[in-house]
Design a protein around this motif. Structure first.
Motif, PDB file in Angstrom:
ATOM      1  N   ARG A 143      14.872 -51.935  56.371  1.00 30.76           N
ATOM      2  CA  ARG A 143      13.821 -52.651  57.101  1.00 30.76           C
ATOM      3  C   ARG A 143      12.684 -53.119  56.183  1.00 30.76           C
ATOM      4  NH1 ARG A 143      14.918 -48.546  61.205  1.00 30.76           N
ATOM      5  NH2 ARG A 143      13.265 -47.219  60.332  1.00 30.76           N
ATOM      6  N   ASP A 144      12.770 -52.793  54.889  1.00 26.69           N
ATOM      7  CA  ASP A 144      11.700 -53.146  53.955  1.00 26.69           C
ATOM      8  C   ASP A 144      12.312 -53.553  52.624  1.00 26.69           C
ATOM      9  OD1 ASP A 144       9.423 -53.369  52.378  1.00 26.69           O
ATOM     10  OD2 ASP A 144       9.208 -51.216  52.101  1.00 26.69           O
ATOM     11  N   CYS A 145      12.356 -54.856  52.353  1.00 25.11           N
ATOM     12  CA  CYS A 145      12.966 -55.330  51.109  1.00 25.11           C
ATOM     13  C   CYS A 145      12.086 -55.053  49.898  1.00 25.11           C
ATOM     14  CB  CYS A 145      13.280 -56.819  51.207  1.00 25.11           C
ATOM     15  SG  CYS A 145      11.826 -57.901  51.120  1.00 25.11           S
ATOM     16  N   HIS A 155      11.944 -57.897  44.733  1.00 24.17           N
ATOM     17  CA  HIS A 155      12.355 -57.023  45.835  1.00 24.17           C
ATOM     18  C   HIS A 155      12.853 -55.688  45.292  1.00 24.17           C
ATOM     19  CE1 HIS A 155      16.315 -58.791  44.773  1.00 24.17           C
ATOM     20  NE2 HIS A 155      16.797 -57.635  45.198  1.00 24.17           N
ATOM     21  N   SER A 214       5.824 -49.679  54.739  1.00 22.91           N
ATOM     22  CA  SER A 214       6.469 -49.388  53.465  1.00 22.91           C
ATOM     23  C   SER A 214       7.581 -48.367  53.681  1.00 22.91           C
ATOM     24  CB  SER A 214       5.453 -48.842  52.461  1.00 22.91           C
ATOM     25  OG  SER A 214       6.111 -48.310  51.328  1.00 22.91           O
ATOM     26  N   ALA A 215       8.744 -48.625  53.056  1.00 23.98           N
ATOM     27  CA  ALA A 215       9.845 -47.675  53.121  1.00 23.98           C
ATOM     28  C   ALA A 215       9.753 -46.616  52.036  1.00 23.98           C
ATOM     29  CB  ALA A 215      11.177 -48.415  52.983  1.00 23.98           C
ATOM     30  N   CYS A 253       4.981 -55.329  56.910  1.00 22.59           N
ATOM     31  CA  CYS A 253       5.970 -54.353  57.357  1.00 22.59           C
ATOM     32  C   CYS A 253       5.548 -52.979  56.850  1.00 22.59           C
ATOM     33  CB  CYS A 253       7.376 -54.695  56.860  1.00 22.59           C
ATOM     34  SG  CYS A 253       7.615 -54.461  55.098  1.00 22.59           S
ATOM     35  N   LEU A 288       1.464 -49.833  54.516  1.00 22.01           N
ATOM     36  CA  LEU A 288       2.073 -51.095  54.885  1.00 22.01           C
ATOM     37  C   LEU A 288       1.965 -52.046  53.710  1.00 22.01           C
ATOM     38  CD1 LEU A 288      -0.127 -53.484  56.982  1.00 22.01           C
ATOM     39  CD2 LEU A 288      -1.107 -51.444  55.953  1.00 22.01           C
ATOM     40  N   ARG A 289       2.888 -52.981  53.665  1.00 22.55           N
ATOM     41  CA  ARG A 289       2.800 -54.044  52.669  1.00 22.55           C
ATOM     42  C   ARG A 289       2.510 -55.352  53.401  1.00 22.55           C
ATOM     43  NH1 ARG A 289       6.050 -53.467  49.038  1.00 22.55           N
ATOM     44  NH2 ARG A 289       7.242 -51.611  49.616  1.00 22.55           N
ATOM     45  N   THR A 290       1.621 -56.146  52.837  1.00 20.85           N
ATOM     46  CA  THR A 290       1.235 -57.392  53.480  1.00 20.85           C
ATOM     47  C   THR A 290       0.597 -58.322  52.463  1.00 20.85           C
ATOM     48  OG1 THR A 290      -0.064 -58.379  55.287  1.00 20.85           O
ATOM     49  CG2 THR A 290      -1.031 -56.494  54.159  1.00 20.85           C
ATOM     50  N   CYS A 311       0.742 -52.934  48.538  1.00 20.60           N
ATOM     51  CA  CYS A 311       0.841 -51.904  49.567  1.00 20.60           C
ATOM     52  C   CYS A 311      -0.536 -51.310  49.810  1.00 20.60           C
ATOM     53  CB  CYS A 311       1.797 -50.805  49.125  1.00 20.60           C
ATOM     54  SG  CYS A 311       3.480 -51.058  49.662  1.00 20.60           S
ATOM     55  N   ARG A 319      15.537 -46.862  57.007  1.00 17.92           N
ATOM     56  CA  ARG A 319      14.172 -47.172  56.584  1.00 17.92           C
ATOM     57  C   ARG A 319      14.164 -48.214  55.470  1.00 17.92           C
ATOM     58  NH1 ARG A 319      12.866 -42.380  54.963  1.00 17.92           N
ATOM     59  NH2 ARG A 319      12.617 -42.732  52.720  1.00 17.92           N
TER      60      ARG A 319
END
Length: 411
Positions: A340-342, A306, A383-384, A381, A390-392, A348, A337
């Protein structure tokens, strides 16, 4: 309270701050609770969100500690971080704080002394200033067994040469706030330099800012492990010019912490990605190229754990709401921001690149794409670290299908 030779013995060259008149007037700058002169040296107003974060981290540490604290602003510049720590982060009920402010440039000594004068009236605070090379200061502190609870290392270029010395004088559960302006080597634009600075292969990647942060975390983790300590990332972010990390040094390496060091592979032909921890490294699976001609470009070793600690970031936002700390709107947006994104999953994807590969008219709406992936049972989610990404953990084929559906409406 000012430091004296009796109250705070230090090497020759350290001195208590004295009232100094600046020979040439410079404009004043206001930030948070402070007003100071930035002088003619390097200073970026745009870095305020990172300074806001450092003040909140210092406040959080001060509110929880049951003993005197010692903080070090290693490359102080005009002294704005230390000044804000002393005026904003120190509760009235705190045990004594020893605040060290250092800058190696002797031409900035009078400016630094002048800017830090308001700290004279802060109850329970002892201020020590110096004009010393960072490496010399850290090594002397180690010889003197002087340890710090918080160190801010705001470096020009790559800071890795200072990491071992900085971690060696950081107390257990202490905080290191690190900045690097070395952008070319960790983003894959100077691969030989990445080998020299990070001991790693670095490839150009759509999520280049994040990979730069992960490469830096990998170096930090290895340095901490050599000391028998563990590492906990708290906040990692970048605007593309400076790469910033806040980490906590733990007393021991946590269970399976070594699994957070790994490799990230990407096929430049089809865009597929894969991740492997070094401890479980085996042959790479085939990428998604239908003709089997794709090849993996591997980056690492890098940190695959993380990047943020959301629970702590929520606490920092609460501190800003409940205490008289001036958090800028940009600083608040940054914290919101990040929380909300660990930072997991690791992979990404740039929505613009996905749309380009599919020859779509434009990228899919990010929030809608994330929502559909979550409903399909995947992690997802925004990406911050970089906008429009986005990361998935969804497979590439399903990710592409979802993009087409959200742009064209075809199922």
């Amino acid at each position: 309270m000012w430091a004296s030779p009796q109250s705070a013995p230090v090497e020759a060259g350290w001195r208590a701050v004295a009232c100094t008149r600046l020979e040439t007037p410079v404009s004043h700058y206001r930030e948070g609770a402070v007003c100071l002169q930035t002088g003619s040296g390097f200073f970026r107003k745009d870095s305020r969100p990172s300074r806001d974060l450092s003040v909140l981290l210092a406040t959080h540490q001060a509110s929880e500690a049951q003993r005197p604290l010692r903080w070090l602003d290693l490359m102080a510049g005009c002294g704005i971080r230390g000044l804000r720590w002393g005026l904003e982060a120190l509760p009235q009920s705190r045990p004594n704080l020893e605040l060290w402010s250092n800058d190696a440039d002797p031409d900035r000594s009078s400016l630094l002394a002048s800017n830090l004068q308001p700290l004279q009236s802060v109850h329970g605070l002892s201020l020590i200033t110096a004009c010393s090379a960072a490496e010399r200061l850290l090594r002397q502190a180690y010889l003197d067994q002087t340890f710090f609870d918080l160190i801010d290392l705001d470096a020009f270029g790559c800071p890795n040469a200072l990491l071992q010395s900085a971690l060696a004088v950081l107390r257990l559960d202490g905080l290191l706030i690190l900045a690097s302006t070395d952008g070319r080597s960790p983003t894959g634009h100077d691969r030989p330099a990445a080998v020299r600075h990070f001991g790693a292969a670095a490839r150009v990647h759509p999520a280049s800012w994040e990979l730069a942060l992960r490469l830096q975390l990998a170096v930090l983790a290895r340095e901490a492990w050599q000391l028998g300590r563990g590492l906990e990332p708290l906040a990692c972010f970048s605007e593309g010019r400076t790469f910033r990390l806040a980490v906590r040094l733990r007393q021991r390496v946590s269970a399976d912490e070594e699994l957070q060091l790994g490799l990230l592979a990407r096929c430049e032909r089809c865009g597929d990605q894969a991740v492997q921890p070094l401890l479980r490294l085996s042959g790479w699976r085939s990428c998604r190229c239908c003709d089997g001609q794709g090849r993996w470009a591997v980056t690492g070793p890098l940190w695959i754990g993380h990047l943020q600690k959301p629970a702590l970031l929520v606490q920092l936002l609460n501190i800003a709401d409940l205490q008289p700390i001036t958090l800028s709107s940009a600083g608040r947006r940054l914290l919101q921001r990040l929380q909300r994104d660990c930072g997991l999953p690791v992979c990404c994807w740039s929505t613009a690149e996905l749309a380009s590969r599919l020859s779509l008219a434009g990228p899919p709406p990010l929030d809608e794409l994330v929502g559909s992936l979550l409903r399909a049972g995947h992690q997802a989610c925004p990406s911050a670290v970089m906008t429009g990404q986005l990361r998935t953990d969804a497979p590439l084929a399903e990710l592409l299908q979802q993009c087409v559906q959200h742009v064209t409406g075809e199922s």
